[in-house]
Scaffold this motif. Structure first.
Motif, PDB file in Angstrom:
ATOM      1  N   GLY A   1       0.820  -1.207   0.000  1.00 27.30           N
ATOM      2  CA  GLY A   1       0.000   0.000   0.000  1.00 27.30           C
ATOM      3  C   GLY A   1       0.857   1.262   0.000  1.00 27.30           C
ATOM      4  O   GLY A   1       0.394   2.339  -0.381  1.00 27.30           O
TER       5      GLY A   1
ATOM      6  N   GLY B   1      -0.607  -0.955  -4.316  1.00 27.48           N
ATOM      7  CA  GLY B   1      -1.705  -1.198  -3.372  1.00 27.48           C
ATOM      8  C   GLY B   1      -2.635   0.002  -3.277  1.00 27.48           C
ATOM      9  O   GLY B   1      -3.847  -0.141  -3.163  1.00 27.48           O
TER      10      GLY B   1
ATOM     11  N   ASP C   1      -6.482   0.228  -3.917  1.00 25.65           N
ATOM     12  CA  ASP C   1      -7.394   0.811  -2.924  1.00 25.65           C
ATOM     13  C   ASP C   1      -8.238   1.940  -3.513  1.00 25.65           C
ATOM     14  O   ASP C   1      -9.434   2.046  -3.246  1.00 25.65           O
ATOM     15  CB  ASP C   1      -6.609   1.330  -1.713  1.00 25.65           C
ATOM     16  CG  ASP C   1      -5.985   0.201  -0.917  1.00 25.65           C
ATOM     17  OD1 ASP C   1      -6.486  -0.936  -1.002  1.00 25.65           O
ATOM     18  OD2 ASP C   1      -4.990   0.444  -0.213  1.00 25.65           O
TER      19      ASP C   1
ATOM     20  N   GLY D   1      -8.032  -3.846  -2.028  1.00 24.72           N
ATOM     21  CA  GLY D   1      -7.356  -4.738  -2.971  1.00 24.72           C
ATOM     22  C   GLY D   1      -8.019  -6.102  -3.085  1.00 24.72           C
ATOM     23  O   GLY D   1      -8.344  -6.551  -4.189  1.00 24.72           O
TER      24      GLY D   1
ATOM     25  N   GLU E   1     -10.237  -7.704  -6.158  1.00 26.07           N
ATOM     26  CA  GLU E   1      -9.884  -8.994  -6.771  1.00 26.07           C
ATOM     27  C   GLU E   1     -11.103  -9.924  -6.807  1.00 26.07           C
ATOM     28  O   GLU E   1     -11.352 -10.584  -7.810  1.00 26.07           O
ATOM     29  CB  GLU E   1      -8.749  -9.680  -5.996  1.00 26.07           C
ATOM     30  CG  GLU E   1      -8.358 -10.999  -6.654  1.00 26.07           C
ATOM     31  CD  GLU E   1      -7.257 -11.760  -5.924  1.00 26.07           C
ATOM     32  OE1 GLU E   1      -6.832 -11.339  -4.833  1.00 26.07           O
ATOM     33  OE2 GLU E   1      -6.837 -12.804  -6.475  1.00 26.07           O
TER      34      GLU E   1
ATOM     35  N   GLY F   1       1.803  -6.516   0.500  1.00 24.80           N
ATOM     36  CA  GLY F   1       0.443  -7.069   0.562  1.00 24.80           C
ATOM     37  C   GLY F   1      -0.182  -7.359  -0.787  1.00 24.80           C
ATOM     38  O   GLY F   1      -1.009  -8.267  -0.910  1.00 24.80           O
TER      39      GLY F   1
ATOM     40  N   ASN G   1      -2.426 -11.072  -4.292  1.00 27.17           N
ATOM     41  CA  ASN G   1      -3.329 -11.099  -5.454  1.00 27.17           C
ATOM     42  C   ASN G   1      -3.084 -12.344  -6.322  1.00 27.17           C
ATOM     43  O   ASN G   1      -1.976 -12.571  -6.811  1.00 27.17           O
ATOM     44  CB  ASN G   1      -3.117  -9.815  -6.282  1.00 27.17           C
ATOM     45  CG  ASN G   1      -4.108  -9.691  -7.412  1.00 27.17           C
ATOM     46  OD1 ASN G   1      -3.908 -10.257  -8.476  1.00 27.17           O
ATOM     47  ND2 ASN G   1      -5.186  -8.984  -7.166  1.00 27.17           N
TER      48      ASN G   1
ATOM     49  N   ASP H   1       3.122  -6.393   6.133  1.00 23.59           N
ATOM     50  CA  ASP H   1       4.048  -5.851   7.126  1.00 23.59           C
ATOM     51  C   ASP H   1       4.122  -6.762   8.349  1.00 23.59           C
ATOM     52  O   ASP H   1       3.099  -7.212   8.866  1.00 23.59           O
ATOM     53  CB  ASP H   1       3.603  -4.439   7.542  1.00 23.59           C
ATOM     54  CG  ASP H   1       3.937  -3.432   6.466  1.00 23.59           C
ATOM     55  OD1 ASP H   1       4.643  -3.812   5.509  1.00 23.59           O
ATOM     56  OD2 ASP H   1       3.497  -2.283   6.582  1.00 23.59           O
TER      57      ASP H   1
HETATM   58  O1  KG4 Z   1       1.976  -4.770   2.734  1.00 24.87           O
HETATM   59  P1  KG4 Z   1       0.623  -4.344   3.166  1.00 24.87           P
HETATM   60  O2  KG4 Z   1      -0.174  -5.275   4.033  1.00 24.87           O
HETATM   61  O3  KG4 Z   1       0.676  -2.996   3.951  1.00 24.87           O
HETATM   62  C1  KG4 Z   1       1.372  -1.890   3.524  1.00 24.87           C
HETATM   63  O4  KG4 Z   1       0.843  -1.157   2.689  1.00 24.87           O
HETATM   64  O5  KG4 Z   1       2.524  -1.691   3.978  1.00 24.87           O
HETATM   65  O6  KG4 Z   1      -0.185  -4.010   1.839  1.00 24.87           O
HETATM   66  C2  KG4 Z   1      -1.514  -3.571   1.876  1.00 24.87           C
HETATM   67  C3  KG4 Z   1      -1.970  -3.322   0.467  1.00 24.87           C
HETATM   68  C4  KG4 Z   1      -3.304  -2.617   0.415  1.00 24.87           C
HETATM   69  O7  KG4 Z   1      -3.201  -1.554  -0.500  1.00 24.87           O
HETATM   70  C5  KG4 Z   1      -4.244  -3.696  -0.072  1.00 24.87           C
HETATM   71  O8  KG4 Z   1      -5.331  -3.205  -0.821  1.00 24.87           O
HETATM   72  C6  KG4 Z   1      -3.327  -4.538  -0.933  1.00 24.87           C
HETATM   73  O9  KG4 Z   1      -2.116  -4.571  -0.228  1.00 24.87           O
HETATM   74  N1  KG4 Z   1      -3.862  -5.900  -1.112  1.00 24.87           N
HETATM   75  C7  KG4 Z   1      -4.210  -6.407  -2.300  1.00 24.87           C
HETATM   76  C8  KG4 Z   1      -4.732  -7.701  -2.042  1.00 24.87           C
HETATM   77  N2  KG4 Z   1      -4.656  -7.942  -0.693  1.00 24.87           N
HETATM   78  C9  KG4 Z   1      -4.107  -6.813  -0.144  1.00 24.87           C
HETATM   79  N3  KG4 Z   1      -4.143  -5.889  -3.540  1.00 24.87           N
HETATM   80  C10 KG4 Z   1      -4.579  -6.669  -4.543  1.00 24.87           C
HETATM   81  N4  KG4 Z   1      -5.116  -7.898  -4.383  1.00 24.87           N
HETATM   82  C11 KG4 Z   1      -5.195  -8.452  -3.163  1.00 24.87           C
HETATM   83  N5  KG4 Z   1      -5.711  -9.692  -3.010  1.00 24.87           N
END
Ligand code: KG4
Ligand code: ZN
Length: 337
Positions: free
Chosen positions: A142, A168, A172, A185, A189, A288, A292, A316
């Motif tokens: 994200g 991300g 979002d 996200g 999906e 994150g 996907n 994270d």
């Molecule tokens: O790494 P993370 O948990 O936290 C940080 O941003 O550091 O990533 C979260 C991001 C969010 O923008 C969320 O929408 C995205 O990862 N995300 C996804 C999926 N699961 C989480 N994006 C696309 N498809 C997914 N299945």
């Protein structure tokens, strides 16, 4: 060396313990659900929650690892990048613990942490092997989108990064425009799974490229390793404006699938290019967005050896910070304190 690590760069309060081999003994995360109603992370609220949770998480991590603080040999914490107030909570807590026990302290770069998640041994007794350099690492979360050339355990070279939004964030924001909640996200999906990914040729997608939709101005950018998601986001906004409520309802899945395809295509295309340019056939991931399914499927079909850590190590977490510290990847290049 047994390491206790903290990660509080955003809205997850994380603590972890790893052992001398780099096996994860405990990896606990408390996600602050409170931000969903604001449609994004509120920094002040994040800091306050970290403060309330951090000591509990340290205790929980030590408990799960079956250890006491007396057995910890190094304390690590994320130094940045991240929300300053949030980072401060983890850093001060870790430094205080290190000072009280006269232990060395390691300040770790968050992105180095995502890279180092690939070095960890998992599966409780560490039966799942780790991934060793050299490799190309795609980090998509994200907050960050980055391609790294990882030659050694204690650093990386940036091959490309996003010029605007993170992947991300693009997911979002797209999800928000489609009326899905935050973070969107996974919801986008799910909606995309019933849609036609070719229905709307958004910028950055293979279908747009196949139609020759790339103007000369964008050609030089499109051949590089940097990412940009502003165009696809704006394109979705315009498509939505053109559609009536009824059409929007009928085509929501197609819109989601096409939008997802454009973001995923952009990631996969550059990952493939990074492999070509480095001459490597080994790819690792973090962040994150790598949850996907479409992204995973496409990366696995590149023909390279692909290492995707378990989901808890992609999002994270503090185990990745312990892993970076274990390999001497300190943000400051030394052990302050
Ligand atoms: O790494 P993370 O948990 O936290 C940080 O941003 O550091 O990533 C979260 C991001 C969010 O923008 C969320 O929408 C995205 O990862 N995300 C996804 C999926 N699961 C989480 N994006 C696309 N498809 C997914 N299945
Ligand atoms: Zn992250």
């Amino acid at each position: 060396m047994s390491i206790l690590a903290l990660e509080t760069s955003c809205d997850d309060t994380c603590a972890a313990v790893t052992d001398a081999r780099g096996a994860v003994l405990a990896n606990v995360v408390s996600s602050q659900g409170v931000h969903a109603r604001f449609g994004g992370v509120v920094p002040e609220i994040a800091s306050r929650h970290h403060l309330e949770l951090v000591n509990l998480l340290v205790e929980q991590a030590l408990d799960e690892a079956g250890m006491t603080l007396a057995q910890v040999e190094l304390v690590a914490a994320t130094q940045g990048p991240g929300l300053v107030g949030a980072l401060l909570v983890g850093l001060s807590t870790a430094k205080a613990l290190a000072a009280a026990r006269e232990l060395p302290f390691a300040a770790v770069d968050h992105l180095q942490g995502h890279v180092a998640a690939n070095f960890l041994l998992t599966g409780g007794d560490g039966r799942n092997g780790s991934f060793q350099p050299p490799f190309v690492c795609l980090i998509a979360s994200g907050g960050h989108t980055l391609l790294a050339h990882v030659r050694a355990h204690d650093g990386f070279e940036v091959l490309g990064r996003t010029l605007d939004d993170a992947a991300g964030e693009a997911f979002d924001k797209g999800a928000r425009m489609l009326g899905l909640g935050y973070p969107g996200g996974a919801k986008l999906e799910a909606l995309a799974s019933g849609g036609d990914a070719q229905a709307f040729p958004f910028p950055g997608s293979r279908s747009e490229r196949a139609r020759g939709g790339w103007g000369t101005a964008r050609k030089s950018f499109s051949q590089g390793l940097d990412f940009s998601f502003a165009g696809v986001k704006t394109a979705l906004l315009y498509r939505l404006r053109e559609l009536s409520q009824r059409e929007l309802h009928a085509r929501a899945a197609d819109l989601a699938a096409s939008y997802q395809a454009a973001v995923v295509d952009s990631l996969v295309l550059r990952a493939e290019r990074a492999l070509e340019r480095t001459g490597l056939d080994r790819l690792a991931v973090g962040g994150g967005v790598t949850a996907n399914g479409e992204l995973r499927r496409r990366l696995r079909s590149l023909g390279a050896t692909v290492h995707i850590p378990e989901r808890a190590l992609c999002t994270d977490n503090a185990a990745m910070i312990a892993s970076a510290a274990r390999h001497g990847a300190y943000a400051t290049g030394e052990r302050p304190l």
